[in-house]
Design a protein around this motif. Structure first.
Motif, PDB file in Angstrom:
ATOM      1  N   LYS A   1       2.302   5.868   5.442  1.00  0.00           N
ATOM      2  CA  LYS A   1       2.848   5.678   6.789  1.00  0.00           C
ATOM      3  C   LYS A   1       4.099   6.533   7.014  1.00  0.00           C
ATOM      4  O   LYS A   1       4.350   6.996   8.120  1.00  0.00           O
ATOM      5  N   ASP A   2       4.853   6.723   5.948  1.00  0.00           N
ATOM      6  CA  ASP A   2       6.073   7.533   6.038  1.00  0.00           C
ATOM      7  C   ASP A   2       5.680   9.006   6.017  1.00  0.00           C
ATOM      8  O   ASP A   2       5.614   9.639   4.964  1.00  0.00           O
TER       9      ASP A   2
ATOM     10  N   ASN B   1      -3.697  10.856  -1.597  1.00  0.00           N
ATOM     11  CA  ASN B   1      -2.813   9.695  -1.544  1.00  0.00           C
ATOM     12  C   ASN B   1      -1.732   9.836  -0.469  1.00  0.00           C
ATOM     13  O   ASN B   1      -1.397   8.866   0.209  1.00  0.00           O
ATOM     14  N   LEU B   2      -1.214  11.039  -0.297  1.00  0.00           N
ATOM     15  CA  LEU B   2      -0.211  11.253   0.746  1.00  0.00           C
ATOM     16  C   LEU B   2      -0.818  11.093   2.136  1.00  0.00           C
ATOM     17  O   LEU B   2      -0.134  10.707   3.085  1.00  0.00           O
ATOM     18  N   LYS B   3      -2.093  11.379   2.246  1.00  0.00           N
ATOM     19  CA  LYS B   3      -2.786  11.340   3.536  1.00  0.00           C
ATOM     20  C   LYS B   3      -2.664   9.982   4.227  1.00  0.00           C
ATOM     21  O   LYS B   3      -2.595   9.902   5.457  1.00  0.00           O
TER      22      LYS B   3
ATOM     23  N   LEU C   1       8.302  11.651   4.464  1.00  0.00           N
ATOM     24  CA  LEU C   1       8.291  11.718   3.012  1.00  0.00           C
ATOM     25  C   LEU C   1       7.012  12.359   2.512  1.00  0.00           C
ATOM     26  O   LEU C   1       7.035  13.216   1.618  1.00  0.00           O
ATOM     27  N   ALA C   2       5.899  11.984   3.121  1.00  0.00           N
ATOM     28  CA  ALA C   2       4.610  12.551   2.720  1.00  0.00           C
ATOM     29  C   ALA C   2       4.607  14.070   2.928  1.00  0.00           C
ATOM     30  O   ALA C   2       4.119  14.831   2.081  1.00  0.00           O
ATOM     31  N   GLY C   3       5.180  14.516   4.041  1.00  0.00           N
ATOM     32  CA  GLY C   3       5.243  15.947   4.332  1.00  0.00           C
ATOM     33  C   GLY C   3       6.104  16.696   3.346  1.00  0.00           C
ATOM     34  O   GLY C   3       5.757  17.809   2.916  1.00  0.00           O
TER      35      GLY C   3
ATOM     36  N   MET D   1       0.824  -1.207   0.000  1.00  0.00           N
ATOM     37  CA  MET D   1       0.000   0.000   0.000  1.00  0.00           C
ATOM     38  C   MET D   1       0.855   1.253   0.000  1.00  0.00           C
ATOM     39  O   MET D   1       0.543   2.237  -0.678  1.00  0.00           O
ATOM     40  N   GLU D   2       1.942   1.223   0.757  1.00  0.00           N
ATOM     41  CA  GLU D   2       2.828   2.391   0.832  1.00  0.00           C
ATOM     42  C   GLU D   2       3.380   2.739  -0.547  1.00  0.00           C
ATOM     43  O   GLU D   2       3.408   3.905  -0.949  1.00  0.00           O
TER      44      GLU D   2
END
Length: 209
Positions: free
Chosen positions: A174-175, A169-171, A178-180, A108-109
């Protein structure tokens, strides 16, 4: 799905259906392609006219660039469908044990990352067009200046729409670090594009009024 092989009515019917693809991400890329196509039209209406001979070389370069952008957006529309479909399927997967759960979370990630990167690329591609569209607004054929306004409006829609798909998608990644980082990059692109596109749009309005 191959957006490039669709007739417009077929694409719209598919977009309107309950099928997970095409969706908003692909539609945003298509809006970008439409913007590039309209900008190309303005170029073609400018080249060869005596009144615009001083900017003809610049406009020819923009025409080549817009052709490249249009192709890129079409590929991104197809890519969006390619990355989102497996993600839509993965959402419904029910792990049977901890091993499957761990593997599912890992999968999923990656799927979420891939699904966020495509609309981010749409935003980048669109941002690269702004200076050329601004040039056309100021120097292109006056007979087609309204089309420049439509082109920048479509580009604005492409970016604001793509932003929604980046966020959703970034929401769920888990990381969060990276998402930020990716969200910050997208937010900067959004702010810059909105500001520049609004200026260009108002420039066109002033010419028309």
């Amino acid at each position: 799905m191959n957006t490039g092989s669709y007739k417009i009515d077929e694409y719209l019917k598919e977009l309107a259906s309950k099928s997970p693809v095409p969706g908003g991400g692909g539609a945003s890329a298509v809006a970008g392609a439409l913007s590039a196509a309209l900008s190309s039209m303005v170029c073609n209406l400018t080249v060869g006219k005596k009144s615009y001979i001083a900017v003809e070389d610049d406009v020819k370069k923009i025409l080549e660039s817009m052709s490249s952008h249009m192709e890129s957006f079409i590929k991104l529309a197809d890519k969006d469908a390619e990355v989102f479909y497996p993600l839509s399927q993965a959402y419904g997967f029910k792990p049977k044990d901890e091993i499957e759960r761990a593997e599912h979370e890992k999968n999923m990630e990656k799927l979420l990352y891939d699904a966020a990167m495509v609309p981010l690329e749409v935003m980048k591609e669109a941002g690269e067009m702004l200076s050329d569209i601004e040039f056309l607004a100021k120097n292109g054929s006056k007979l087609a200046v309204s089309d420049v306004g439509v082109a920048v409006s479509l580009l604005r829609s492409a970016v604001s729409g793509a932003m929604m798909n980046v966020i959703i998608n970034l929401k769920y990644m888990k990381d969060r670090k990276l998402a930020g980082e990716l969200l910050d990059e997208a937010s900067e692109l959004l702010e810059s594009t909105m500001e520049k596109s609004d200026i260009i749009y108002r420039t066109v309005l002033e010419v028309l009024l």
